[in-house]
Design a protein around this motif. Structure first.
Motif, PDB file in Angstrom:
ATOM      1  N   GLY A 140       0.840  -1.197   0.000  1.00  0.00           N
ATOM      2  CA  GLY A 140       0.000   0.000   0.000  1.00  0.00           C
ATOM      3  C   GLY A 140       0.870   1.241   0.000  1.00  0.00           C
ATOM      4  O   GLY A 140       0.383   2.365   0.057  1.00  0.00           O
ATOM      5  N   ASP A 141       2.205   1.048  -0.072  1.00  0.00           N
ATOM      6  CA  ASP A 141       3.127   2.174  -0.042  1.00  0.00           C
ATOM      7  C   ASP A 141       3.188   2.856  -1.395  1.00  0.00           C
ATOM      8  O   ASP A 141       2.832   2.283  -2.412  1.00  0.00           O
ATOM      9  CB  ASP A 141       4.544   1.676   0.294  1.00  0.00           C
ATOM     10  N   LEU A 142       3.740   4.077  -1.380  1.00  0.00           N
ATOM     11  CA  LEU A 142       3.946   4.809  -2.623  1.00  0.00           C
ATOM     12  C   LEU A 142       5.266   4.411  -3.283  1.00  0.00           C
ATOM     13  O   LEU A 142       5.502   4.708  -4.432  1.00  0.00           O
ATOM     14  CB  LEU A 142       3.977   6.319  -2.360  1.00  0.00           C
ATOM     15  N   THR A 143       6.135   3.740  -2.497  1.00  0.00           N
ATOM     16  CA  THR A 143       7.459   3.375  -3.015  1.00  0.00           C
ATOM     17  C   THR A 143       7.327   2.493  -4.242  1.00  0.00           C
ATOM     18  O   THR A 143       6.491   1.603  -4.285  1.00  0.00           O
ATOM     19  CB  THR A 143       8.236   2.594  -1.940  1.00  0.00           C
ATOM     20  N   GLU A 144       8.179   2.751  -5.238  1.00  0.00           N
ATOM     21  CA  GLU A 144       8.111   1.966  -6.471  1.00  0.00           C
ATOM     22  C   GLU A 144       9.132   0.831  -6.491  1.00  0.00           C
ATOM     23  O   GLU A 144       8.962  -0.148  -7.189  1.00  0.00           O
ATOM     24  CB  GLU A 144       8.361   2.871  -7.679  1.00  0.00           C
ATOM     25  N   GLU A 145      10.213   1.020  -5.756  1.00  0.00           N
ATOM     26  CA  GLU A 145      11.280   0.019  -5.841  1.00  0.00           C
ATOM     27  C   GLU A 145      11.430  -0.750  -4.540  1.00  0.00           C
ATOM     28  O   GLU A 145      11.412  -0.178  -3.460  1.00  0.00           O
ATOM     29  CB  GLU A 145      12.607   0.731  -6.148  1.00  0.00           C
ATOM     30  N   PHE A 146      11.587  -2.046  -4.659  1.00  0.00           N
ATOM     31  CA  PHE A 146      11.770  -2.905  -3.500  1.00  0.00           C
ATOM     32  C   PHE A 146      12.926  -3.854  -3.772  1.00  0.00           C
ATOM     33  O   PHE A 146      13.068  -4.369  -4.877  1.00  0.00           O
ATOM     34  CB  PHE A 146      10.509  -3.720  -3.231  1.00  0.00           C
ATOM     35  N   SER A 147      13.704  -4.090  -2.724  1.00  0.00           N
ATOM     36  CA  SER A 147      14.783  -5.069  -2.888  1.00  0.00           C
ATOM     37  C   SER A 147      14.165  -6.463  -2.820  1.00  0.00           C
ATOM     38  O   SER A 147      13.037  -6.633  -2.363  1.00  0.00           O
ATOM     39  CB  SER A 147      15.816  -4.885  -1.773  1.00  0.00           C
ATOM     40  N   GLY A 148      14.909  -7.445  -3.282  1.00  0.00           N
ATOM     41  CA  GLY A 148      14.376  -8.813  -3.212  1.00  0.00           C
ATOM     42  C   GLY A 148      13.903  -9.287  -4.562  1.00  0.00           C
ATOM     43  O   GLY A 148      13.631  -8.502  -5.475  1.00  0.00           O
ATOM     44  N   ASP A 149      13.788 -10.610  -4.651  1.00  0.00           N
ATOM     45  CA  ASP A 149      13.450 -11.233  -5.917  1.00  0.00           C
ATOM     46  C   ASP A 149      11.967 -11.561  -5.933  1.00  0.00           C
ATOM     47  O   ASP A 149      11.552 -12.592  -5.406  1.00  0.00           O
ATOM     48  CB  ASP A 149      14.324 -12.508  -6.050  1.00  0.00           C
ATOM     49  N   PHE A 150      11.166 -10.696  -6.508  1.00  0.00           N
ATOM     50  CA  PHE A 150       9.721 -10.911  -6.538  1.00  0.00           C
ATOM     51  C   PHE A 150       9.242 -11.114  -7.960  1.00  0.00           C
ATOM     52  O   PHE A 150       9.669 -10.415  -8.890  1.00  0.00           O
ATOM     53  CB  PHE A 150       8.991  -9.725  -5.893  1.00  0.00           C
ATOM     54  N   PHE A 151       8.336 -12.055  -8.098  1.00  0.00           N
ATOM     55  CA  PHE A 151       7.731 -12.379  -9.383  1.00  0.00           C
ATOM     56  C   PHE A 151       6.978 -11.158  -9.915  1.00  0.00           C
ATOM     57  O   PHE A 151       7.060 -10.796 -11.081  1.00  0.00           O
ATOM     58  CB  PHE A 151       6.804 -13.582  -9.163  1.00  0.00           C
ATOM     59  N   LYS A 152       6.221 -10.540  -9.005  1.00  0.00           N
ATOM     60  CA  LYS A 152       5.503  -9.305  -9.335  1.00  0.00           C
ATOM     61  C   LYS A 152       5.365  -8.455  -8.078  1.00  0.00           C
ATOM     62  O   LYS A 152       5.471  -8.974  -6.959  1.00  0.00           O
ATOM     63  CB  LYS A 152       4.071  -9.635  -9.824  1.00  0.00           C
ATOM     64  N   VAL A 153       5.071  -7.173  -8.284  1.00  0.00           N
ATOM     65  CA  VAL A 153       4.706  -6.306  -7.162  1.00  0.00           C
ATOM     66  C   VAL A 153       3.323  -5.747  -7.468  1.00  0.00           C
ATOM     67  O   VAL A 153       3.108  -5.140  -8.529  1.00  0.00           O
ATOM     68  CB  VAL A 153       5.719  -5.144  -6.995  1.00  0.00           C
ATOM     69  N   PHE A 154       2.384  -5.993  -6.571  1.00  0.00           N
ATOM     70  CA  PHE A 154       1.034  -5.446  -6.745  1.00  0.00           C
ATOM     71  C   PHE A 154       0.818  -4.321  -5.751  1.00  0.00           C
ATOM     72  O   PHE A 154       1.168  -4.432  -4.586  1.00  0.00           O
ATOM     73  CB  PHE A 154      -0.023  -6.529  -6.487  1.00  0.00           C
ATOM     74  N   HIS A 155       0.222  -3.220  -6.237  1.00  0.00           N
ATOM     75  CA  HIS A 155      -0.083  -2.101  -5.355  1.00  0.00           C
ATOM     76  C   HIS A 155      -1.530  -2.175  -4.917  1.00  0.00           C
ATOM     77  O   HIS A 155      -2.431  -2.418  -5.726  1.00  0.00           O
ATOM     78  CB  HIS A 155       0.201  -0.770  -6.069  1.00  0.00           C
ATOM     79  N   LYS A 156      -1.756  -1.928  -3.638  1.00  0.00           N
ATOM     80  CA  LYS A 156      -3.131  -1.944  -3.112  1.00  0.00           C
ATOM     81  C   LYS A 156      -3.848  -0.661  -3.551  1.00  0.00           C
ATOM     82  O   LYS A 156      -3.190   0.390  -3.658  1.00  0.00           O
ATOM     83  CB  LYS A 156      -3.100  -1.974  -1.571  1.00  0.00           C
ATOM     84  N   PRO A 157      -5.164  -0.721  -3.745  1.00  0.00           N
ATOM     85  CA  PRO A 157      -5.997  -1.917  -3.710  1.00  0.00           C
ATOM     86  C   PRO A 157      -5.783  -2.773  -4.968  1.00  0.00           C
ATOM     87  O   PRO A 157      -5.765  -2.238  -6.079  1.00  0.00           O
ATOM     88  CB  PRO A 157      -7.419  -1.367  -3.665  1.00  0.00           C
ATOM     89  N   ILE A 158      -5.631  -4.081  -4.738  1.00  0.00           N
ATOM     90  CA  ILE A 158      -5.372  -4.987  -5.865  1.00  0.00           C
ATOM     91  C   ILE A 158      -6.669  -5.168  -6.647  1.00  0.00           C
ATOM     92  O   ILE A 158      -7.741  -5.291  -6.077  1.00  0.00           O
ATOM     93  CB  ILE A 158      -4.912  -6.380  -5.372  1.00  0.00           C
ATOM     94  N   LEU A 159      -6.530  -5.217  -7.952  1.00  0.00           N
ATOM     95  CA  LEU A 159      -7.710  -5.442  -8.790  1.00  0.00           C
ATOM     96  C   LEU A 159      -7.965  -6.947  -8.907  1.00  0.00           C
ATOM     97  O   LEU A 159      -7.024  -7.734  -9.045  1.00  0.00           O
ATOM     98  CB  LEU A 159      -7.479  -4.853 -10.188  1.00  0.00           C
TER      99      LEU A 159
END
Lengths: 117, 283
Positions: free
Chosen positions: A79-98
Motif C-alpha cells: 500500500g506504499d507509494l514506493t516503487e522500488e523494492f529489494s528482493g526477488d519478486f515475481f511481481k509487485v502489486f499495489h493496493k488496492p489490488i484489482l
C-alpha cells in the motif's frame, strides 16, 4: 490439480477478503496475519505461490521472503507509494489490488500447471 | 495627471502633562519618534516566520505522505474487496450485513486520516484561536504519526491524566506535537527498545505535555542550539531542522513554553500551557 496459495497480511480483514474472493475448486488459499506462522507453514507445506504484504508487524514482506524457499515465486503486495523494492519478486502489486490482476495470474498459473503435469 | 509616490511613516508618540496642586497644567512635554524601520523589520520578520512555518508544514507532510498512503490503501482495499463480494452474497443477508459493516468501518478509518490532514491545508497566516481539548489534539496527531511509527516498529504510548482544554490555534499546536512525535520516532527507531511516550497531566496552574523517546539522548554539546533555526542532529536529507525553532515560535505566540528536561533519563521535551479561566474540563 489445485493451485496452492499462501497469503500473508497483518490486516486480518484483507486475509479474509482474499480467501473469500479467490478461493475455488482450483485455488486453495491459506492466509496468515503472523509472519512466523506463515514461514513455518511454507517450510512444511510449500505452496505454488506466495503473496506477501510489504508492511507487516515487526518486519516486512521483503524480510519474510528471504526466510522462505527462494524457488517458490513470491508476489509483494504493498500500500506504499514506493516503487522500488529489494528482493526477488515475481511481481509487485499495489493496493488496492484489482480482481482482474489476481484472476489472470491464477488462470495463467493453473494453465502452466496443466502443461507441466 | 501626475501621481506622487506616497510614503508611509510609523511614529511613536509619548506625551505627559505636569500639573500644579490645583491640577492646572504647568507644562506639556513629549517625544515623537520615527519607528518606521522597526515596524518594517517586525513585519518582515512575521512574514519570514510564516514562510518558514509553511515550509515546515510541507516538510512534515512530505514525510508523512508515504505512511498516509499506506494507511489509506489498506481500508481502501477492504472497501474494494467487500464491494466486489456484495453481488456474490446477494442471497446471504448475514454475509451482506458483514460486508456492509466492513465498508462502513473502512470508510471511517480513511475519514479520520483525511480529517487529520486538514491541519496542513490552511494557508492563511491569520491565527484561529478556539478552546480545544489537549487530549483530543494529541489523539488526532497520533493518527497521523501512527503510520510512520508502525513502519519503524516504534510503539506510541499516550498516558493521559488530564481533561483540560487550551485556547489555541489547533492546527499550529498539532504541528508542534507532530514534529515532536516524529522526532521521537526518528530517535527511537534505531534502538533495541523502540517507543515514544506522550504524557499529559496538570500540575498546579499548568497543563503539561511530555514527549519522551527511547532514543540515545541528545549530545550535551548541542543542547543550547536545539531551538535555533535550521539546527539539526539528523543526517543530510533526513530533516529540515525547522521543527524545534518553529515549534518554539508557535508556542511563544500561545504564551506556552517548550524545554528539554535534562533530569530525565530519556530525551524528554516538555510543553507547558498556562491554565487560565477558560481551561474548563471536558464534560
Amino acid at each position: 490439480m489445485s493451485l496452492k496459495v499462501v497469503y500473508l497480511d497483518d490486516e486480518p480483514e484483507l486475509c479474509t477478503l482474499f480467501e473469500e474472493m479467490f478461493s475455488s475448486g482450483n485455488v486453495i488459499i491459506k492466509t496468515f496475519v503472523d509472519a512466523n506462522a506463515a514461514i513455518d507453514y511454507v517450510r512444511i507445506n510449500p505452496p505454488d505461490i506466495i503473496f506477501l504484504d510489504y508492511r507487516l508487524r515487526q518486519t516486512t514482506g521483503v524480510q519474510v521472503a528471504i526466510k522462505m524457499d527462494n524457488l517458490i515465486p513470491k508476489i509483494l503486495v504493498t500500500g506504499d507509494l514506493t516503487e522500488e523494492f529489494s528482493g526477488d519478486f515475481f511481481k509487485v502489486f499495489h493496493k488496492p489490488i484489482l480482481n482482474t490482476q489476481i484472476n489472470e495470474l491464477f488462470t495463467q498459473l493453473i494453465q502452466q500447471q496443466k502443461i507441466t503435469a | 495627471m501626475s501621481f506622487q509616490k506616497i510614503k508611509i511613516f510609523w511614529l511613536e508618540a509619548f506625551g505627559s502633562a505636569e500639573c500644579d496642586s490645583d491640577n492646572l497644567v504647568l507644562t506639556l512635554s513629549g517625544t515623537c519618534q520615527d519607528i518606521t524601520e522597526l515596524v518594517l523589520i517586525e513585519e518582515k520578520s512575521k512574514l519570514e516566520r510564516a514562510k518558514a512555518q509553511h515550509s515546515a508544514k510541507l516538510a512534515s507532510l512530505g514525510e508523512m505522505a508515504a505512511g498516509i498512503a499506506h494507511e489509506i490503501n489498506n481500508p481502501l482495499s477492504i472497501i474494494s474487496g467487500s464491494a466486489q463480494l456484495l453481488e456474490q452474497y446477494a442471497n446471504n443477508p448475514e454475509k451482506l450485513f458483514e460486508k456492509k459493516l466492513s465498508i462502513i468501518s473502512a470508510t471511517e478509518r480513511i475519514s479520520k486520516i483525511v480529517y487529520g490532514l486538514r491541519k496542513f491545508s490552511r494557508t492563511s497566516y491569520k491565527n484561529k484561536y478556539s478552546i480545544k481539548s489537549v487530549s483530543h489534539i494529541i489523539e488526532e496527531c497520533l493518527i497521523l504519526t501512527d503510520a510512520k511509527a508502525k513502519r519503524h516498529s516504534v510503539a506510541l504510548i499516550f498516558n493521559k491524566v488530564s481533561d483540560s482544554n487550551v485556547e489555541c490555534d489547533e492546527i499550529e499546536i498539532s504541528q508542534v506535537f507532530i514534529n515532536l512525535i516524529n522526532n521521537g520516532i526518528d530517535a527511537a527507531m534505531s534502538q533495541d527498545e523502540k517507543w515514544v511516550q506522550i504524557k499529559l497531566f496538570d500540575f498546579e496552574d499548568h497543563i503539561i505535555i511530555r514527549f519522551s523517546d527511547s532514543g540515545k539522548g541528545i549530545d550535551t554539546n548541542v543542547i543550547h542550539k536545539l531551538f535555533q533555526p535550521f539546527f539539526t542532529t539528523k543526517n543530510i536529507g533526513e530533516g529540515t531542522g525547522l521543527g524545534l525553532s518553529i515549534a518554539k515560535g508557535i508556542l511563544d505566540e500561545h504564551k506556552a513554553s517548550i524545554e528539554l528536561i535534562s533530569a530525565e533519563k530519556n530525551t524528554c521535551f516538555e510543553v507547558k500551557f498556562k491554565k487560565n479561566e477558560v481551561n474548563a474540563h471536558v464534560s
